[in-house]
Motif scaffolding. Structure first.
Motif, PDB file in Angstrom:
ATOM      1  N   GLY A  32       0.816  -1.201   0.000  1.00  0.00           N
ATOM      2  CA  GLY A  32       0.000   0.000   0.000  1.00  0.00           C
ATOM      3  C   GLY A  32       0.850   1.252   0.000  1.00  0.00           C
ATOM      4  O   GLY A  32       2.016   1.232   0.418  1.00  0.00           O
ATOM      5  N   PRO A  65     -10.025  -2.197  -3.759  1.00  0.00           N
ATOM      6  CA  PRO A  65      -9.502  -1.423  -2.631  1.00  0.00           C
ATOM      7  C   PRO A  65      -9.189  -2.346  -1.455  1.00  0.00           C
ATOM      8  O   PRO A  65      -9.838  -3.391  -1.305  1.00  0.00           O
ATOM      9  CB  PRO A  65     -10.656  -0.463  -2.314  1.00  0.00           C
ATOM     10  CG  PRO A  65     -11.880  -1.155  -2.824  1.00  0.00           C
ATOM     11  CD  PRO A  65     -11.446  -1.966  -4.015  1.00  0.00           C
ATOM     12  N   PRO A  66      -8.214  -1.985  -0.600  1.00  0.00           N
ATOM     13  CA  PRO A  66      -7.346  -0.815  -0.772  1.00  0.00           C
ATOM     14  C   PRO A  66      -6.307  -1.061  -1.869  1.00  0.00           C
ATOM     15  O   PRO A  66      -5.849  -2.192  -2.051  1.00  0.00           O
ATOM     16  CB  PRO A  66      -6.667  -0.681   0.597  1.00  0.00           C
ATOM     17  CG  PRO A  66      -6.627  -2.097   1.107  1.00  0.00           C
ATOM     18  CD  PRO A  66      -7.896  -2.740   0.633  1.00  0.00           C
TER      19      PRO A  66
END
Length: 257
Positions: free
Chosen positions: A29, A63-64
């Motif tokens: 991320g 997502p994420p």
């Protein structure tokens, strides 16, 4: 102009940091990646979007959002490590040169009218030169660049230089004919010298790394604080050692190909 170049160098350096931060077979991320490279999340996000637009990284659709290197990223890395191998060929040589001289050593590669600082081994002395791998410098303003230019045909060098060079210090060689004479001397000696030409407190010595055809593909350069530099030390010790190091890297590189 100087501010634009500085900003370009910073942007390239940050992008390289992000690219280098990916681990094998990892997706990550943006927040975790930003912490890993010590950059603001917004800056990291912008870099990832730019790299994605250029095809270097990919992101998941669910997502994420998580990011990883693209096939293009992996293919280039594989080609460099298995084919060219310049950094691999130079690493041990640069460390040996640093240990024997006590000065900072650089590996630069030409990129158009610039050189990219691919690898750097810094001196452990209190007064020393510092820099950032990935930095971009005009080829005419780098000792490694000068060593590469010394191997170019004179007509190409004249075209690159234009009518004159920008003066940075009182020692900068700005007349084109004088520059060409300086490059001829470098070619004769086997190494180039930049005597306080771009910074009053620094002296450089550089030698080209050539491939089998004699084409300069890189250069080894040494950056010496002016307080430790003498012309006698350069001619008797540092110049010949840098030339030997460049020849050693060339030999290792050719053996790998």
């Amino acid at each position: 102009m100087a501010e634009n170049i500085t900003e370009t160098i910073r942007s390239v350096s940050n992008a390289l940091r992000v690219m280098e931060a990916f681990k094998p077979n990892e997706v990550i991320g943006v927040s975790d990646l930003a912490r890993r490279v010590n950059l603001p999340k917004t800056t990291t996000q912008r870099i990832l979007q730019t790299l994605q637009a250029a095809g270097w990284v990919t992101s998941g659709s669910e997502p994420p959002t998580r990011w990883g290197p693209s096939v293009k990223f992996l293919a280039i890395g594989s080609r460099l490590s298995q084919g060219w191998g310049l950094r691999e060929a130079a690493t041990a040589v640069l460390h040996e040169l640093r240990d024997s001289t006590g000065e900072t050593e650089n590996l630069v590669v030409p990129h158009g009218n610039y050189v990219v600082y691919l690898y750097r081994v810094e001196s452990s002395q209190l007064i020393r030169a510092t820099g950032t791998p990935g930095a971009l410098m005009p080829i005419t303003q780098s000792t490694g660049g000068k060593a590469i230019l010394a191997q170019w045909p004179e007509s190409e060098v004249r075209k690159l230089l234009g009518p004159a060079l920008v003066r940075h210090t009182e020692y900068t060689i700005v007349d084109v004919d004088d520059v060409l004479d300086n490059l001829k001397q470098a070619r004769k000696l086997g190494y180039a010298v930049s005597w306080k030409e771009w910074h009053i407190d620094a002296v450089g010595v550089g030698a080209a790394v050539k491939d089998r055809s004699g084409t300069p593909v890189a250069a080894i350069s040494m950056t010496i604080p002016a307080v430790r530099a003498t012309r006698t030390r350069i001619s008797r010790e540092l110049g010949p050692l840098v030339a030997q190091a460049a020849a050693s890297v060339a030999s290792r590189l050719q053996a790998m190909q």
